[in-house]
Structures are given as structure tokens and as C-alpha cells.
Design a protein around this motif. Sequence first.
Motif, PDB file in Angstrom:
ATOM      1  N   ASN A  65     -18.905  58.704  44.313  1.00 53.69           N
ATOM      2  CA  ASN A  65     -17.853  59.719  44.315  1.00 53.69           C
ATOM      3  C   ASN A  65     -18.363  61.069  44.788  1.00 53.69           C
ATOM      4  OD1 ASN A  65     -15.810  58.079  43.439  1.00 53.69           O
ATOM      5  ND2 ASN A  65     -16.435  58.296  41.288  1.00 53.69           N
ATOM      6  N   SER A 110     -13.523  64.411  52.105  1.00 56.95           N
ATOM      7  CA  SER A 110     -12.829  63.964  50.883  1.00 56.95           C
ATOM      8  C   SER A 110     -12.089  65.145  50.243  1.00 56.95           C
ATOM      9  CB  SER A 110     -13.807  63.301  49.899  1.00 56.95           C
ATOM     10  OG  SER A 110     -14.667  64.254  49.307  1.00 56.95           O
ATOM     11  N   ILE A 111     -12.717  66.327  50.293  1.00 53.95           N
ATOM     12  CA  ILE A 111     -12.053  67.504  49.704  1.00 53.95           C
ATOM     13  C   ILE A 111     -10.841  67.904  50.546  1.00 53.95           C
ATOM     14  CG2 ILE A 111     -12.360  69.947  49.126  1.00 53.95           C
ATOM     15  CD1 ILE A 111     -15.255  69.290  48.346  1.00 53.95           C
ATOM     16  N   ARG A 142      -8.983  66.012  52.316  1.00 55.36           N
ATOM     17  CA  ARG A 142      -7.880  65.063  52.048  1.00 55.36           C
ATOM     18  C   ARG A 142      -7.159  65.437  50.753  1.00 55.36           C
ATOM     19  NH1 ARG A 142     -10.982  61.106  54.307  1.00 55.36           N
ATOM     20  NH2 ARG A 142     -11.965  60.555  52.317  1.00 55.36           N
ATOM     21  N   LYS A 143      -7.956  65.759  49.733  1.00 58.39           N
ATOM     22  CA  LYS A 143      -7.336  66.150  48.450  1.00 58.39           C
ATOM     23  C   LYS A 143      -6.467  67.397  48.623  1.00 58.39           C
ATOM     24  CE  LYS A 143     -10.634  64.657  44.879  1.00 58.39           C
ATOM     25  NZ  LYS A 143     -11.462  65.178  43.771  1.00 58.39           N
ATOM     26  N   ASP A 202      -3.303  66.653  50.397  1.00 54.40           N
ATOM     27  CA  ASP A 202      -2.372  65.872  49.556  1.00 54.40           C
ATOM     28  C   ASP A 202      -1.967  66.629  48.289  1.00 54.40           C
ATOM     29  OD1 ASP A 202      -2.736  63.957  51.413  1.00 54.40           O
ATOM     30  OD2 ASP A 202      -4.023  62.655  50.192  1.00 54.40           O
ATOM     31  N   GLU A 212      -3.894  67.358  45.848  1.00 59.79           N
ATOM     32  CA  GLU A 212      -4.585  66.753  44.694  1.00 59.79           C
ATOM     33  C   GLU A 212      -5.577  67.747  44.107  1.00 59.79           C
ATOM     34  OE1 GLU A 212      -7.340  63.017  44.392  1.00 59.79           O
ATOM     35  OE2 GLU A 212      -5.765  62.647  45.884  1.00 59.79           O
ATOM     36  N   ARG A 213      -5.800  67.656  42.829  1.00 62.78           N
ATOM     37  CA  ARG A 213      -6.662  68.617  42.117  1.00 62.78           C
ATOM     38  C   ARG A 213      -8.142  68.401  42.432  1.00 62.78           C
ATOM     39  NH1 ARG A 213      -5.109  70.710  36.299  1.00 62.78           N
ATOM     40  NH2 ARG A 213      -3.903  72.080  37.663  1.00 62.78           N
ATOM     41  N   LEU A 214      -8.883  69.500  42.590  1.00 61.31           N
ATOM     42  CA  LEU A 214     -10.323  69.399  42.839  1.00 61.31           C
ATOM     43  C   LEU A 214     -11.093  69.325  41.521  1.00 61.31           C
ATOM     44  CD1 LEU A 214     -10.907  71.882  45.818  1.00 61.31           C
ATOM     45  CD2 LEU A 214     -10.119  69.511  45.845  1.00 61.31           C
ATOM     46  N   SER A 215     -12.232  68.619  41.573  1.00 59.81           N
ATOM     47  CA  SER A 215     -13.041  68.400  40.362  1.00 59.81           C
ATOM     48  C   SER A 215     -14.198  69.399  40.299  1.00 59.81           C
ATOM     49  CB  SER A 215     -13.625  66.984  40.421  1.00 59.81           C
ATOM     50  OG  SER A 215     -14.537  66.919  41.505  1.00 59.81           O
ATOM     51  N   ASP A 257     -16.415  68.774  43.175  1.00 62.58           N
ATOM     52  CA  ASP A 257     -15.875  69.362  44.418  1.00 62.58           C
ATOM     53  C   ASP A 257     -16.203  70.854  44.465  1.00 62.58           C
ATOM     54  OD1 ASP A 257     -14.680  66.946  45.217  1.00 62.58           O
ATOM     55  OD2 ASP A 257     -12.821  67.395  44.125  1.00 62.58           O
TER      56      ASP A 257
END
Length: 384
Positions: free
Chosen positions: A4, A10-11, A13-14, A17, A19-22, A25
Motif C-alpha cells: 500500500n 495512487s494519490i 487517483r484518490k 475520485d 477519496e480521503r488521503l491517509s 499519503d
Amino acid sequence: MATNTPTLDSIARKVEDGERLSMDDGLFLYDDSTPLHEVGQLANLVRERINGNVAYYNINTHLNPTNICVYRCNFCAFRADLRDPRGYVMDDEQILARGAEAVDNGCTEIHIVGGLHHQKKFDWYLNLVKILHDAYPQLHLKAWTGVEINWFEFLTRQPVRIILEQLREAGLGSMPGGGAEIFHPEVRDRICEHKSDAHNWLNIHRTAHDVGIKTNCTMLYGHIENAYHRVDHLIRLRELQDQTGGFQTFIPLAFHPENTELGEENNIKKPSSLMDLRTVAISRLMLDNVPHIKAYWIMLGIGTAQTALSYGADDLDGTVRHELIYHDAGATTPELLTVDRLEDLIREAGRDPVERDTVYNHVHRDAEDPTKWTTGEPIALQNA
Ligand code: V47
């Protein structure tokens, strides 16, 4: 087994979309090997998705009623001891004069924060809000940080909710975001161990949101903290915002080391513009639920603040008058900017200037006399 480990793809794409970053990230984005312009581009995508092409400002002034403070935060060049010749306390007349000056200059807001005076009771802070509000009800009083509210709890032995209700009754409109510094105890214990900890600061803001008081939030970076502490800080703010929705604006605050113990003892230099822009951008990306990111020009300098408008920021703060906290710590920015200059700076950065009030309503100015104004419709976010 699939890994992961984040990549820019990958970031991206998030972000595309929604989508929340971790945490991972965030750490990846803070890594020097991650190109800043790519981080900035992603942040700009989010910035334009939420705030379109607009950049906000307001017309405001600061009031720091005293610099005398029981606390000794080692990053602060503003504070003074009780018997320090630099120490001052403003009286009611001086406070009201600041209100009159604000009205004469067409301000919509006074930003009020200061020291926690050894001998002043809660009534002094409450009265200050009341006399200003009674004399100048048109001014929005953005007053007292979570740290001050925590001090009022200590002074009065009253619950936060009661304190906030009394302040609101006296005329408090909203709360600024100061005092958050860095939440992680590895850092907080070394820069301000005595004052309100993360739990208290966040709970005070939670209660404020719960009683309908909007607040801002901040992070002080560029001292002894590392990327992990910064991303942890942003995630703690994001978690509270998920629960309350009461934060309006996040303001990343670059540490100014001059005249501070923290700066001198650790030989710290002011963060570079690249670090400032990276932090603005990562804030925009991590805080997906906070509507506004402020590039506080006083602290960033004008050029970096303008650039930040393409790195995630959508707000420059205001015209500002009488700022002391940053200027005492070596800020070389002007003492104030005129509306014309602020608007020119925003246009030069390719954005459309919009004057807002403290709680993000449009402000309409009288064409004949621009010191007169009315509050207009709430600012609509693009994707709210
Ligand atoms: O909490 C103090 C920081 C904050 C230094 O809410 C320093 O709209 C850098 O919170 N170098 C107060 N930073 C300022 C603040 C603020 C500013 C503008 C807008 C808003 C808002 C809030 O200033 C403190 C602390 O984090 N600070 N000393 C220093 N030497």
C-alpha cells in the motif's frame, strides 16, 4: 502481497475520485523527493473544486489587549512577564478607540487575542467584548483562542459551554484558530507544555461548534516538529471536523524565530517559501472537509501568499492593522494592505477577489462611501 506504499499516481487517483488521503499519503507528499509542483497541482484541483476561481479577503484589524502572559511558550516573541518594561495592558478607552478606528476604516471584523494576564479575572475579558459590541455592534468580534477559553475555565471553574455562552451573550461572534500549535505531545511538551493540551483545545472547539460558534484552526510549523507530527495534527483536526463541521478555515502558520527562545536555542531559520507552499498544499489535500485554507500574507510574505493561491489556498486573511505577534517575531511584511492592493495582488495571481465577512457572507460596499457596508448572501461553495 500487494503493497500500500503510496505513489503520486495512487494519490492523484484518490484526489480525482474525492477519496480521503491517509497518514502515509501525507508523509509521502511531505517527502522532499515528491515534486512540489505535483503536490501543488493536486491541491489546486481540490481548491478549485471547492472554491472555484475566487480568492477571499476581509477588512479587519487586530486588538491584543495585553501582552502580559502567565504562560512562557518558547516560540512567542510577543509575550511579556508581569513586571517586564515591555508589558502593557490597554484600558477601556484605548480598546474603544480601536473599535472607533476599525469602524472609520470600514472594517467588518476585529481579531482579538492576547496574553493571559496574571491579575485579570474572567470579567475583564468578558467586559472587553461587551463594551466593544455595545459601542460597535456592526463589528464582528473574532475573539479568544481555545487556550484563552481553557484559561477562563481555570479562572472561573465553570464549564466551557457556560463560558462560551456568556461570551456570546456579550457579543463574541466567532473564535480564531490560534493556540493549536502542534498537538502531538512529543512536540507540544517541548514548546508549550503548560498550556491547554490537544484534548482540551479540541474539546473547546467541539463545544463551540456545538453551541453554534464557528471557529478557525491553525498549525504552527517549521520548528522542532517533523512531517509525522504535522500530518498527525491535520488528521486530528479532520476528525473533529467530521463530527462537528464547525471549522471554517485552516491557517498554516510558519514559525518566525526572531526574538524567541525556541529559535535561538535551536538555531532555527524561518521555513523556506517552498516549505510554506508544500504545507499549504498538503493542508488542502488532507483537510478535505474544511472549506477554506488561508494564506496569511502577514506571515508568508506577499509573494508566497499570492503563489499559495495556486497551491490550495483560497483566502488571504484581511487588510490587517496593528498586528503584533508576527511583527515582534521578525516579520518584515507591511503593517497593513489597502483593499486596492489586496485586490490587485489577487488579480495578479489570476483569481477573482471577493470581500467576505468573518463567517463567509459576501460584503457589499456603498459605492459613495466604501467605509459603509451591508452583509450579503452566504458564500456558496462549489461542491457543498
Ligand atoms: O497561536 C506565535 C502563532 C498564533 C509565533 O483564526 C507564532 O483567522 C510564528 O492564530 N512565529 C496566533 N507563529 C495567530 C493566529 C491567527 C493568525 C491569523 C488568522 C487567524 C484566524 C489566527 O500565532 C499562535 C501561534 O501559533 N505564533 N508566535 C512565532 N514566533
